[in-house]
Enzyme design. Structure first.
Site, mmCIF file in Angstrom:
data_model
loop_
_atom_site.group_PDB
_atom_site.id
_atom_site.type_symbol
_atom_site.label_atom_id
_atom_site.label_comp_id
_atom_site.label_asym_id
_atom_site.label_seq_id
_atom_site.Cartn_x
_atom_site.Cartn_y
_atom_site.Cartn_z
ATOM 1 N N CYS A 49 -33.945 29.869 -9.147
ATOM 2 C CA CYS A 49 -33.946 29.817 -9.825
ATOM 3 C C CYS A 49 -35.157 30.276 -10.334
ATOM 4 O O CYS A 49 -36.643 30.077 -9.739
ATOM 5 C CB CYS A 49 -34.125 28.052 -10.014
ATOM 6 S SG CYS A 49 -35.554 27.671 -11.681
ATOM 7 N N CYS A 52 -38.091 27.941 -10.215
ATOM 8 C CA CYS A 52 -39.421 26.545 -9.446
ATOM 9 C C CYS A 52 -39.837 26.669 -8.651
ATOM 10 O O CYS A 52 -40.631 28.272 -8.810
ATOM 11 C CB CYS A 52 -37.746 26.741 -8.310
ATOM 12 S SG CYS A 52 -36.551 25.565 -8.745
ATOM 13 N N HIS A 130 -35.473 20.566 -10.235
ATOM 14 C CA HIS A 130 -34.959 21.836 -10.034
ATOM 15 C C HIS A 130 -33.515 21.159 -11.744
ATOM 16 O O HIS A 130 -32.922 21.083 -12.231
ATOM 17 C CB HIS A 130 -34.229 22.770 -9.908
ATOM 18 C CG HIS A 130 -33.249 23.074 -10.379
ATOM 19 N ND1 HIS A 130 -33.735 24.497 -10.881
ATOM 20 C CD2 HIS A 130 -31.972 23.688 -10.380
ATOM 21 C CE1 HIS A 130 -32.503 25.539 -11.694
ATOM 22 N NE2 HIS A 130 -31.405 25.036 -10.986
ATOM 23 N N ASN A 170 -36.034 23.593 -25.593
ATOM 24 C CA ASN A 170 -34.205 23.612 -26.009
ATOM 25 C C ASN A 170 -33.746 23.258 -24.812
ATOM 26 O O ASN A 170 -33.962 23.778 -23.335
ATOM 27 C CB ASN A 170 -33.695 25.202 -25.933
ATOM 28 C CG ASN A 170 -34.365 25.922 -27.691
ATOM 29 O OD1 ASN A 170 -34.313 25.122 -28.155
ATOM 30 N ND2 ASN A 170 -34.455 27.643 -27.306
ATOM 31 N N SER A 178 -31.533 28.720 -21.195
ATOM 32 C CA SER A 178 -31.429 29.608 -20.432
ATOM 33 C C SER A 178 -31.437 28.961 -18.880
ATOM 34 O O SER A 178 -31.054 30.531 -18.031
ATOM 35 C CB SER A 178 -32.534 30.920 -20.515
ATOM 36 O OG SER A 178 -33.346 30.540 -20.184
ATOM 37 N N HIS A 181 -33.592 24.079 -15.188
ATOM 38 C CA HIS A 181 -34.487 23.895 -14.497
ATOM 39 C C HIS A 181 -35.267 22.634 -15.474
ATOM 40 O O HIS A 181 -35.423 24.261 -16.692
ATOM 41 C CB HIS A 181 -35.275 24.867 -13.723
ATOM 42 C CG HIS A 181 -36.692 24.441 -13.424
ATOM 43 N ND1 HIS A 181 -36.247 24.200 -11.788
ATOM 44 C CD2 HIS A 181 -37.510 23.660 -13.831
ATOM 45 C CE1 HIS A 181 -38.045 23.742 -12.044
ATOM 46 N NE2 HIS A 181 -38.534 23.124 -12.690
ATOM 47 N N HIS A 183 -37.328 22.554 -18.837
ATOM 48 C CA HIS A 183 -38.707 23.749 -18.949
ATOM 49 C C HIS A 183 -38.426 23.578 -20.468
ATOM 50 O O HIS A 183 -37.680 23.165 -21.431
ATOM 51 C CB HIS A 183 -38.729 24.981 -19.143
ATOM 52 C CG HIS A 183 -37.290 25.678 -19.428
ATOM 53 N ND1 HIS A 183 -36.062 25.804 -18.659
ATOM 54 C CD2 HIS A 183 -37.501 26.676 -20.177
ATOM 55 C CE1 HIS A 183 -35.416 26.515 -19.571
ATOM 56 N NE2 HIS A 183 -36.118 27.620 -19.899
ATOM 57 N N GLN A 185 -41.649 25.517 -24.393
ATOM 58 C CA GLN A 185 -41.504 26.425 -24.818
ATOM 59 C C GLN A 185 -42.851 25.983 -25.490
ATOM 60 O O GLN A 185 -42.550 25.472 -26.617
ATOM 61 C CB GLN A 185 -41.068 27.322 -25.623
ATOM 62 C CG GLN A 185 -39.700 27.904 -24.392
ATOM 63 C CD GLN A 185 -38.438 29.675 -24.726
ATOM 64 O OE1 GLN A 185 -39.595 30.026 -25.283
ATOM 65 N NE2 GLN A 185 -37.904 30.016 -24.790
HETATM 66 P P1 H2U Z 1 -35.415 28.890 -23.359
HETATM 67 O O1 H2U Z 1 -34.750 28.516 -21.476
HETATM 68 O O2 H2U Z 1 -36.028 28.466 -24.146
HETATM 69 O O3 H2U Z 1 -34.554 30.106 -23.653
HETATM 70 O O4 H2U Z 1 -36.772 29.016 -22.123
HETATM 71 C C1 H2U Z 1 -36.703 30.388 -21.325
HETATM 72 C C2 H2U Z 1 -37.980 31.436 -21.632
HETATM 73 O O5 H2U Z 1 -38.234 31.478 -20.022
HETATM 74 C C3 H2U Z 1 -37.322 32.467 -22.416
HETATM 75 O O6 H2U Z 1 -37.854 32.812 -23.236
HETATM 76 C C4 H2U Z 1 -38.979 33.024 -20.431
HETATM 77 C C5 H2U Z 1 -37.802 33.335 -21.833
HETATM 78 O O7 H2U Z 1 -37.800 34.846 -21.773
HETATM 79 N N1 H2U Z 1 -38.237 33.815 -19.111
HETATM 80 C C6 H2U Z 1 -39.362 33.901 -18.415
HETATM 81 O O8 H2U Z 1 -40.920 33.889 -19.256
HETATM 82 N N2 H2U Z 1 -39.292 34.687 -17.101
HETATM 83 C C7 H2U Z 1 -38.359 35.408 -16.587
HETATM 84 O O9 H2U Z 1 -38.863 35.471 -15.220
HETATM 85 C C8 H2U Z 1 -36.914 34.451 -16.557
HETATM 86 C C9 H2U Z 1 -37.273 33.589 -18.174
HETATM 87 ZN ZN ZN Z 2 -35.167 25.260 -10.632
#
Ligand code: H2U
Ligand code: ZN
Length: 364
Positions: A49, A52, A130, A170, A178, A181, A183, A185
């Site tokens: 992940c 994490c 996680h 989201n 995506s 875990h 999180h 934004q």
């Molecule tokens: P979402 O799952 O809401 O898309 O948020 C995850 C965000 O994490 C996504 O905007 C960022 C993605 O650009 N990200 C990073 O900054 N670094 C990473 O290594 C993977 C994802």
């Molecule tokens: Zn994680």
């Protein structure tokens, strides 16, 4: 008019738009898509992940071995700060004087407009675990998330190049999240985006006419019957707004009208953590799944101007309609004409209110 059975329209005073409500349609048969809900069991720590603690992200940066929350600049940010923009984009308005794609008449009427936009995007890990989500986290940890949001809003908003800060989450793959875990934004930028700009206009028009907060007056009205209340505490209320579009959409309002997170007292921050916990637990209990949604805070812009009309609030916008797998589609009439819903906001509030206050996984 009977709002529980007759087709009608409801007005959304925050966005100055309407929603068509068709309660009689809620009984129509469904033979469309049936998705299978997967019962997902996640480990507390996942070595693959990128969120994490202690793990490397795609950019090569390594996360802190954090014990509570962790915030970093998005490695794939949708907006970039001024200094990293290319020379070309620094022009305020990118309308070429002439060129093959622009007919002179279009320039006359200024149809094709573009302008550079700058900002800073952040990612917040809500927990080192996680396998948790907000409804499964202790309220004390959600309270820390509230503190992080407040600090980020203050820090980003203090930048003269940032005039609006959008904090959101989201949740669930169905919402395009995506990574499971927990999180959220933050996108912060030079201009005030469309929806908060419309909310500003509506709240300002009301304030100019009545000298009071639109949302404070709305809450006072809802308080009289509580038919759309879902959960409440001493400082906050979560309700299904009269004009809700999504089946189980909610609006979280402070009992004291403040404009942004930095104005909340300690008790109000505790209250916000508690109301988020109460609400998201009920959401998970509705279909006994990790309930997907997009949620976020709306606060006053950070351009330094006074916004006496603004009341801080949160929107929870969940896509699910009748089960863990059947979601509401915004299609057809919704895409072409007007938002529409079948189950009434009052029915949705009643269902959410009736759910247990304890998360279904606890003691399961
Ligand atoms: P979402 O799952 O809401 O898309 O948020 C995850 C965000 O994490 C996504 O905007 C960022 C993605 O650009 N990200 C990073 O900054 N670094 C990473 O290594 C993977 C994802
Ligand atoms: Zn994680």
């Amino acid at each position: 008019m009977d709002l529980a059975s007759q087709p009608h329209r409801r007005y959304n005073p925050l966005l100055d738009e309407w929603v068509l409500v068709s309660p009689h349609r809620a009984k129509r048969p469904w033979q469309g898509q049936q998705e299978t809900s997967e019962v997902e069991v996640r480990p507390a720590y996942d070595p693959t992940c990128y969120l994490c603690p202690g793990n490397a992200r795609t950019s090569g940066a390594v996360n802190d071995k954090y014990e509570h929350q962790f915030v970093f600049d998005n490695d794939f940010a949708a907006l970039l700060p001024e200094e990293v923009k290319s020379e070309e984009l620094r022009v305020e308005s990118v309308v070429p004087a002439e060129g093959p794609i622009l007919h002179p008449s279009l320039l006359t009427y200024n149809f094709l407009r573009a302008e550079a936009e700058t900002g800073r995007c952040r990612v917040i890990c809500f927990s080192p675990r996680h396998d948790l989500t907000l409804p499964e986290m202790p309220v004390s940890e959600i309270r820390r998330v509230v503190d992080v949001w407040t600090d980020e809003y203050r820090m980003l908003g203090a930048d003269p190049a940032i005039n609006y800060v959008q904090i959101f989450e989201n949740k669930g793959f169905v919402m395009g999240c995506s990574n499971p875990h927990p999180h959220g934004q933050i996108w912060s930028e030079r201009t005030v985006p469309d929806l908060p700009a419309r909310e500003t206009r509506a709240q300002r028009a009301y304030f100019e006419q009545y000298g009071r907060s639109l949302l404070a007056d709305y809450l006072a009205l809802e308080e009289k019957t509580k038919v759309r209340f879902v959960v409440e505490n001493a400082t906050w209320v979560a309700l299904v707004p009269f004009w809700a579009v999504w089946p189980f959409e909610t609006l979280v309002l402070p009992r004291r009208a403040v404009q942004d997170l930095t104005q909340l007292s300690e008790a109000e921050r505790d209250g916000l953590a508690d109301i988020i916990s109460q609400l998201t637990i009920r959401y998970d209990n509705l279909f006994e799944i990790s309930f997907p949604y997009s949620a976020g805070l709306h606060q006053r812009p950070t351009d330094g101007a006074e916004y006496p009309e603004w009341t801080l609030h949160l929107h929870f916008l969940p896509p699910l309609l009748r089960s863990a797998t059947v979601k509401k589609f915004m299609v057809g009439y919704e895409l072409l004409a007007n938002a529409q819903r079948d189950i009434t906001p009052e029915q949705a509030a009643e269902r959410l209110r009736a759910l247990p206050a304890v998360h279904y996984k606890v003691g399961a």
